[in-house]
Design a protein around this motif. Structure first.
Motif, short mmCIF file in Angstrom:
data_model
loop_
_atom_site.label_atom_id
_atom_site.label_comp_id
_atom_site.label_asym_id
_atom_site.label_seq_id
_atom_site.Cartn_x
_atom_site.Cartn_y
_atom_site.Cartn_z
N HIS A 100 0.82 -1.21 0.00
CA HIS A 100 0.00 0.00 0.00
C HIS A 100 0.86 1.26 0.00
N TYR A 158 2.21 1.60 -3.62
CA TYR A 158 1.15 2.04 -4.54
C TYR A 158 0.84 3.53 -4.33
N TRP A 195 -3.96 -1.09 -10.39
CA TRP A 195 -3.57 -2.30 -9.65
C TRP A 195 -3.04 -3.39 -10.56
N LYS A 252 0.73 -4.91 -10.11
CA LYS A 252 1.04 -6.33 -9.91
C LYS A 252 2.08 -6.82 -10.90
#
Length: 429
Positions: free
Chosen positions: A385, A388, A402, A406
């Motif tokens: 988190h 990101y 997302w 990934k």
């Protein structure tokens, strides 16, 4: 280990009262070369500003000259460079940085001392010893508490241990096994070497040995071997009515007792024992606690080597000793990673994501023990988190969704943290 050190170790084991003479003569170029190979080549330079890479340029000549200085007894210890590093609690830890030559000689003397005292150290001492580790101490403590019926814990913290070791007591302890004045004089030089503070002011210590010195770990082990380990084994345990156990890693130790009366008696006597040798307990970190399978719950806990121990229940509703990352350590790790990612975010990913991966692997390698999977998951989730968030704040334009995030994690192989399954040998007490 050289043949001479093997011989010393064998003699120390077969003759527990033998005092070694002329071990100073082992400080020749062969042992110095071996010690050079064992040094941390990434360590910071000392007060002379000479780095390991600088010293390596003329390594052969430097080692030969150092060997001659030791043989002619004209070697003199240099002053110590004092630096401070931040601790998790917001305070700073003082470190002492010797010069490269002092590190080499200290490493050589450390090998000699370890060859002798490794035969004397007790099994419950785990710090700074070959084939001993913090994980072994944690496993041994856990299994003994689970199966040996201890009900009370004394967790103690020695206040400023490395700064308060008494020099006279330490030299007396070394004299128990060493009858060699030149070697003891050499060690005394390091103990009394001047310390240069960051502001340039020099001071001469009257006690302690600088953390960061190569020889400090073995001196600390020898000191506490006599102050704590032998005293507990020879004097304390025979006077106990029930079982008692001490497990120590460097200056961190935990003492377990079967009976409350024994625990209270030890708790009263411990400060007096430490005061005799110039040490004291930190009152805010020293406690006597009821710790029993009959009183489970996370509020009844204690900490040791970064882990928090508490009693829970297994799937069969039977009492089971659990361990997890200590809350303060967990919080400081997560905060540290968050701010580190924030600081690195504007740099190219290839320059810092591999370093982040190494940080996560390091956390997993130490804290990835059974029962602690939740801690690993929390750290991993927190890092994802944080990544990101800050990668998407490098500019006004969003960098990742997302799915793309990934893909980036897969490319750099940032995988979920899993607990280790390897087995660790333990000692029973």
């Amino acid at each position: 280990m050289t043949t001479a050190l093997h011989s010393i170790a064998f003699k120390a084991q077969s003759h527990p009262r033998h005092r070694f003479q002329n071990v100073y003569g082992l400080l020749h170029s062969d042992l110095l070369y071996q010690s050079w190979g064992q040094l941390n080549k990434q360590s910071a330079s000392g007060i002379d500003g000479i780095s390991v890479s600088d010293y390596q340029v003329g390594l052969s000549e430097n080692i030969q000259r150092l060997g001659r200085d030791l043989k002619q007894k004209c070697y003199r210890a240099s002053a110590i460079k004092r630096v401070f590093i931040p601790k998790a609690n917001g305070k700073q830890r003082p470190l002492g940085l010797p010069t490269v030559e002092d590190k080499i000689v200290q490493q050589s003397v450390s090998q000699i001392l370890l060859s002798i005292w490794e035969q004397d150290f007790l099994p419950n001492s785990y710090g700074y010893r070959p084939n001993k580790s913090a994980h072994q101490a944690v496993h041994s403590l856990g299994l003994n508490l689970q199966f040996q019926g201890y009900g009370y814990i004394v967790e103690a913290d020695i206040k400023g241990f490395f700064d308060n070791m008494d020099h006279d007591w330490l030299l007396q302890m070394l004299s128990q096994r060493i009858d060699d004045k030149p070697l003891l004089t050499l060690i005394s030089q390091w103990l009394k070497a001047r310390i240069k503070a960051p502001d340039g002011v020099f001071s001469k210590p009257t006690s302690g040995t600088p953390q960061g010195g190569v020889i400090s770990p073995i001196l600390a082990n020898i000191y506490l071997h006599y102050v704590l380990d032998l005293w507990f084994e020879k004097k304390v345990k025979p006077r106990m009515q029930g079982r008692a156990m001490l497990i120590r890693y460097a200056d961190d130790f935990v003492v377990a007792f079967q009976l409350r009366e024994d625990a209270e008696r030890f708790y009263r006597v411990l400060p007096k024992r430490l005061n005799k040798f110039g040490l004291s307990v930190a009152p805010e970190k020293t406690h006597l606690k009821r710790f029993s399978r009959f009183h489970p719950g996370r509020k009844r806990n204690f900490q040791f080597l970064g882990f928090e121990f508490y009693w829970g229940r297994d799937v069969n509703n039977k009492p089971r000793l659990r361990r997890r990352t200590a809350s303060k350590k967990q919080k400081s790790t997560m905060n540290g990673l968050y701010h580190w990612i924030k600081f690195q975010r504007s740099k190219p990913l290839k320059d810092w994501i591999p370093r982040l991966k190494r940080k996560l692997i390091g956390f997993r390698n130490y804290f990835g023990l059974p029962d602690n999977s939740r801690s690993l998951s929390r750290v991993y989730s927190h890092v994802l988190h944080s990544l990101y968030k800050w990668l998407n704040r490098r500019s006004q334009r969003k960098s990742y969704n997302w799915d793309g995030f990934k893909v980036m994690l897969k490319y750099f192989q940032i995988n979920p943290l899993r607990v280790s399954k390897r087995r660790v040998l333990v000692d029973w007490y």
